[in-house]
Design a protein around this motif. Structure first.
Motif, PDB file in Angstrom:
ATOM      1  N   VAL A 152      19.542   0.679   6.401  1.00 32.98           N
ATOM      2  CA  VAL A 152      18.405   1.583   6.616  1.00 32.98           C
ATOM      3  C   VAL A 152      18.835   3.031   6.753  1.00 32.98           C
ATOM      4  O   VAL A 152      17.985   3.928   6.735  1.00 32.98           O
ATOM      5  N   ALA A 153      20.147   3.270   6.909  1.00 34.38           N
ATOM      6  CA  ALA A 153      20.614   4.646   7.069  1.00 34.38           C
ATOM      7  C   ALA A 153      22.045   4.770   6.579  1.00 34.38           C
ATOM      8  O   ALA A 153      22.848   3.845   6.737  1.00 34.38           O
ATOM      9  N   ALA A 154      22.342   5.923   5.989  1.00 34.71           N
ATOM     10  CA  ALA A 154      23.701   6.248   5.553  1.00 34.71           C
ATOM     11  C   ALA A 154      24.100   7.566   6.181  1.00 34.71           C
ATOM     12  O   ALA A 154      23.293   8.501   6.267  1.00 34.71           O
ATOM     13  N   GLY A 155      25.346   7.655   6.631  1.00 32.10           N
ATOM     14  CA  GLY A 155      25.825   8.867   7.273  1.00 32.10           C
ATOM     15  C   GLY A 155      27.106   9.371   6.658  1.00 32.10           C
ATOM     16  O   GLY A 155      28.009   8.591   6.341  1.00 32.10           O
ATOM     17  N   SER A 156      27.186  10.686   6.503  1.00 29.77           N
ATOM     18  CA  SER A 156      28.366  11.335   5.961  1.00 29.77           C
ATOM     19  C   SER A 156      28.504  12.696   6.624  1.00 29.77           C
ATOM     20  O   SER A 156      27.555  13.217   7.215  1.00 29.77           O
ATOM     21  N   ARG A 157      29.692  13.287   6.510  1.00 28.20           N
ATOM     22  CA  ARG A 157      29.849  14.674   6.958  1.00 28.20           C
ATOM     23  C   ARG A 157      29.116  15.634   6.020  1.00 28.20           C
ATOM     24  O   ARG A 157      28.878  16.788   6.371  1.00 28.20           O
ATOM     25  N   SER A 158      28.782  15.142   4.824  1.00 31.69           N
ATOM     26  CA  SER A 158      28.043  15.935   3.849  1.00 31.69           C
ATOM     27  C   SER A 158      26.618  15.385   3.743  1.00 31.69           C
ATOM     28  O   SER A 158      26.422  14.232   3.343  1.00 31.69           O
ATOM     29  N   ALA A 159      25.638  16.192   4.089  1.00 31.74           N
ATOM     30  CA  ALA A 159      24.246  15.756   3.991  1.00 31.74           C
ATOM     31  C   ALA A 159      23.889  15.420   2.544  1.00 31.74           C
ATOM     32  O   ALA A 159      23.142  14.465   2.279  1.00 31.74           O
ATOM     33  N   GLU A 160      24.430  16.183   1.607  1.00 34.03           N
ATOM     34  CA  GLU A 160      24.128  15.934   0.193  1.00 34.03           C
ATOM     35  C   GLU A 160      24.699  14.599  -0.254  1.00 34.03           C
ATOM     36  O   GLU A 160      24.040  13.846  -0.993  1.00 34.03           O
TER      37      GLU A 160
END
Length: 347
Positions: free
Chosen positions: A49-57
């Motif tokens: 349901v969610a993905a996280g990265s240091r880069s929003a793009e």
């Protein structure tokens, strides 16, 4: 004993689609995270349901490509998301300690991509934090949850192979040398052992338990990471595991377990959905099995995700098939092998 080998047990794992649904957050939207997410969505009721990265793009692009509802431009935002039940840590293993601890501190259950950390001491810190927080934690050694592995597990439980004496496994791939890339860079915990060899050591642990003796020989890349290693692991009763891993050549990716009454040989790759053959002590073929379930290659990661969902629903805090202590022991073996070959260590 012949009858035990001629009629193979059925895998005991239920359909991954029958596992209770959990809401997953992916921390580190790279290639393995993409395969994991796609496998869950194809074969289970689990949902990322969610993905996280240091880069929003980068996080937004991953979410759009893989049918994920939300994206976050920081790991802190991902682990704080109230709609996330469990976090899959899919960053390079040099970052596993930091990111697993981050998720655990937020009260999230964690599935940490293999190896759980770079060293046994790091893995112990993850285990201690998870136990103190009372959350579920597991290393993503997905091979342990495949149907074929459960067939072998039952043969071992039944003693159908007799006294196990020799275990073998290999995993090698030809990787172009690039000192800045993850596999060759010591700052990113590069090397064959941590990336590929962990599968072979885990197979030996599955068959024999933690080793009483470790002998390793290998070669180093110019960056100081191990690029090829062979190991002999010995049990207290003298059984041996003969293992090899390399970044310089593609190897068969086969595994065997040989005992006094028979042996089992996997198809390739042993670490993914494939098949197996069982032979009697006289070398004649007793039985063979081919995976019929239509979840090839990394689609097999659906089994470990379903197992996590079941364990959490049962109130467990670790896997009964692959304990946290075993994940630590596997890293302790890799620590010693890296020490013996003189590989650059990341503490």
């Amino acid at each position: 004993m012949t009858d035990a080998l001629s009629t193979l047990p059925e895998p005991r794992h239920p359909d991954p689609a029958d596992a209770p649904p959990l809401r997953w957050g992916v921390l580190g939207p790279g290639g393995i995270a993409a395969d994991f997410t796609d496998a869950l969505h194809r074969h289970t009721r689990q949902r990322v349901v969610a993905a996280g990265s240091r880069s929003a793009e980068r996080a937004a692009a991953f979410a759009s490509a893989h049918g994920v509802e939300r994206s976050h431009g920081s790991y802190e935002a991902l682990v704080s998301d109230p709609e996330v039940d469990v976090v899959y840590v899919a960053t390079p293993h040099s970052e596993h300690l930091e990111h697993a601890l981050l998720a655990i501190a937020a009260g999230k259950h964690v599935l940490v991509e293999k190896p759980m950390a770079v060293t046994a001491s790091e893995a112990r810190r993850i285990v201690a934090a998870a136990r103190e927080a009372g959350v579920f934690a597991m290393e993503a050694m997905w091979t342990r949850y495949l149907p074929q592995t459960d067939i072998v597990r039952q043969l071992l439980e039944q003693g159908a192979l007799g006294d196990v004496r020799v275990v073998t496994a290999d995993f090698g791939g030809r990787v172009e040398y690039d000192p800045a890339s993850r596999l060759w860079n010591p700052d990113l915990a590069g090397g064959a052992l941590l990336d590929l060899g962990v599968y072979t050591v885990s197979w030996a642990s599955f068959a024999l338990g933690a080793p009483a003796g470790i002998i390793a020989a290998g070669t180093l890349a110019p960056t100081g990471v191990d690029d090829q290693v062979s190991l002999v692991l010995s049990s207290a009763d003298g059984a041996q595991a003969l293992l090899s891993t390399t970044l310089r050549a593609t190897t068969p990716s086969l595994a065997t377990i040989s005992g006094s009454e028979g042996r089992v040989e996997t198809d390739s790759p042993f670490w993914g959905p494939s098949g197996l053959r069982v032979f009697r002590a006289d070398g004649t073929l007793a039985a063979e099995w081919r995976d019929p379930y239509g979840r090839p290659h990394r689609d097999g990661m659906a089994y470990e995700a379903a197992a996590v969902a079941r364990y959490i629903a049962e109130g467990r805090t670790e896997s009964p098939l692959h304990s946290l202590a075993e994940a630590v022991d596997t890293l302790a073996t890799l620590d010693e092998a890296r020490r013996q070959v003189g590989a650059t260590r990341v503490e």
